[in-house]
Design a protein around this motif. Structure first.
Motif, PDB file in Angstrom:
ATOM      1  N   HIS A  25     -50.503   0.346-112.643  1.00 43.84           N
ATOM      2  CA  HIS A  25     -51.928   0.117-112.445  1.00 43.84           C
ATOM      3  C   HIS A  25     -52.292  -0.016-110.969  1.00 43.84           C
ATOM      4  CE1 HIS A  25     -52.843  -0.154-116.679  1.00 43.84           C
ATOM      5  NE2 HIS A  25     -51.929  -1.098-116.853  1.00 43.84           N
ATOM      6  N   SER A  26     -51.507  -0.780-110.226  1.00 46.64           N
ATOM      7  CA  SER A  26     -51.850  -1.012-108.818  1.00 46.64           C
ATOM      8  C   SER A  26     -51.693   0.260-107.988  1.00 46.64           C
ATOM      9  CB  SER A  26     -50.993  -2.139-108.231  1.00 46.64           C
ATOM     10  OG  SER A  26     -49.624  -1.867-108.368  1.00 46.64           O
ATOM     11  N   GLU A  28     -51.747   3.456-109.149  1.00 47.81           N
ATOM     12  CA  GLU A  28     -52.745   4.438-109.592  1.00 47.81           C
ATOM     13  C   GLU A  28     -54.122   4.119-109.014  1.00 47.81           C
ATOM     14  OE1 GLU A  28     -54.094   6.686-113.708  1.00 47.81           O
ATOM     15  OE2 GLU A  28     -53.311   4.640-113.831  1.00 47.81           O
ATOM     16  N   ALA A  29     -54.500   2.837-109.014  1.00 47.51           N
ATOM     17  CA  ALA A  29     -55.796   2.442-108.462  1.00 47.51           C
ATOM     18  C   ALA A  29     -55.855   2.707-106.963  1.00 47.51           C
ATOM     19  CB  ALA A  29     -56.056   0.967-108.753  1.00 47.51           C
ATOM     20  N   ARG A 118     -58.418 -10.172-110.042  1.00 48.64           N
ATOM     21  CA  ARG A 118     -58.665  -9.476-111.308  1.00 48.64           C
ATOM     22  C   ARG A 118     -59.909 -10.043-111.992  1.00 48.64           C
ATOM     23  NH1 ARG A 118     -53.839  -8.508-115.749  1.00 48.64           N
ATOM     24  NH2 ARG A 118     -55.021  -7.212-117.218  1.00 48.64           N
ATOM     25  N   LYS A 144     -49.955  -6.174-107.663  1.00 49.36           N
ATOM     26  CA  LYS A 144     -49.428  -6.065-109.032  1.00 49.36           C
ATOM     27  C   LYS A 144     -50.100  -7.088-109.945  1.00 49.36           C
ATOM     28  CE  LYS A 144     -46.195  -4.629-112.052  1.00 49.36           C
ATOM     29  NZ  LYS A 144     -46.333  -5.586-113.156  1.00 49.36           N
ATOM     30  N   CYS A 147     -53.617  -6.081-110.805  1.00 52.50           N
ATOM     31  CA  CYS A 147     -53.678  -4.989-111.793  1.00 52.50           C
ATOM     32  C   CYS A 147     -54.724  -3.935-111.418  1.00 52.50           C
ATOM     33  CB  CYS A 147     -53.989  -5.585-113.161  1.00 52.50           C
ATOM     34  SG  CYS A 147     -53.477  -4.570-114.559  1.00 52.50           S
ATOM     35  N   GLY A 148     -54.818  -3.611-110.121  1.00 55.14           N
ATOM     36  CA  GLY A 148     -55.745  -2.591-109.666  1.00 55.14           C
ATOM     37  C   GLY A 148     -57.039  -3.128-109.097  1.00 55.14           C
TER      38      GLY A 148
END
Length: 248
Positions: A25-26, A28-29, A118, A144, A147-148
């Protein structure tokens, strides 16, 4: 003894002034964030991203022992990336009409900071303010845990928090401090433009920070167990502010 491969990896990180992120997630973001530059990706050999076409300036390599040795004990999920660091925003650019601020008063735990980030993304926080000292680096651990969300909510770093709160008041923000067992109940807050200040783990808000707050509020809890950690308390307060704004 540090291996030569590990030294080369750390040297690349220092040379590029980048920061390593890990986790699906991190990373990809961060790849989707136009405010980031990706220097390098490291993927497991069987990772599904191996079939993805990345820009030619992004070096893609196998995730191997050198990465694991440089960052032991991290849950990388088969993907790591070296990115440019995020640039902070200016305090003067913050607008009381564009949502609340989340101010972290000496919160040191990167897991708590990531969790709060988050929550800030989930409840439409405009910006997160961190102190220059006594705050974690915005590294892979924070990313991490976030989470993005690190790529969604911008941040600012301040040298003197007390002075910054005075500046925020002049810009139209109402400074509210979360203080366990002190002040009024959380539900007194309406839809005013708020800068919510959350204190450190264990000690809570510093006295000088409390003195600069327009109001102190607390979260009602059961008498037999009244303590919430920083990320939980911040999440509840941000959810309340989010609900108040939706009613306007």
């Amino acid at each position: 003894m540090v291996s030569k491969r590990k030294s080369n990896l750390e040297g690349h990180k220092k040379k590029s002034q980048g920061v390593w992120l890990w986790g699906m997630h991190s990373v990809e973001a961060a790849l989707k964030n136009p405010r980031r530059t990706c220097f390098k990706l490291a993927l497991n050999r069987d990772h599904p991203w191996k079939k993805t076409s990345f820009p030619p300036n992004v070096l893609c390599e196998d995730l191997g022992p050198s990465h694991v040795q440089a960052f032991p004990f991290v849950v990388h999920q088969g993907v790591m990336g070296l990115f440019s660091p995020l640039e902070p925003c200016a305090i003067a650019s913050l607008d009381p009409h564009k949502g609340p601020l989340l101010v972290l008063d000496h919160i040191l735990d990167p897991q708590n900071v990531g969790a709060l980030w988050r929550n800030a993304a989930a409840f439409e926080v405009q910006c997160i303010l961190l102190t220059q000292d006594h705050s974690p680096e915005l590294n892979g651990t924070v990313a991490k845990s976030a989470c993005g969300a690190l790529e969604i909510v911008p941040y600012a770093r301040v040298v003197n928090l007390a002075n910054t709160l005075e500046l925020l008041k002049k810009q139209g923000f109402f400074c509210v401090g979360l203080a366990e067992g002190q002040g009024e109940k959380l539900d007194v807050l309406g839809h005013e433009p708020i800068a919510l200040i959350v204190g450190s783990e264990g000690k809570g808000l510093r006295k000088l920070t409390q003195a600069r707050c327009d109001r102190l509020v607390s979260i009602p809890t059961a008498a037999q167990f009244s303590t919430l950690n920083a990320s939980s308390a911040g999440s509840i307060a941000l959810w309340h502010l989010f609900q108040q704004r939706k009613r306007v």
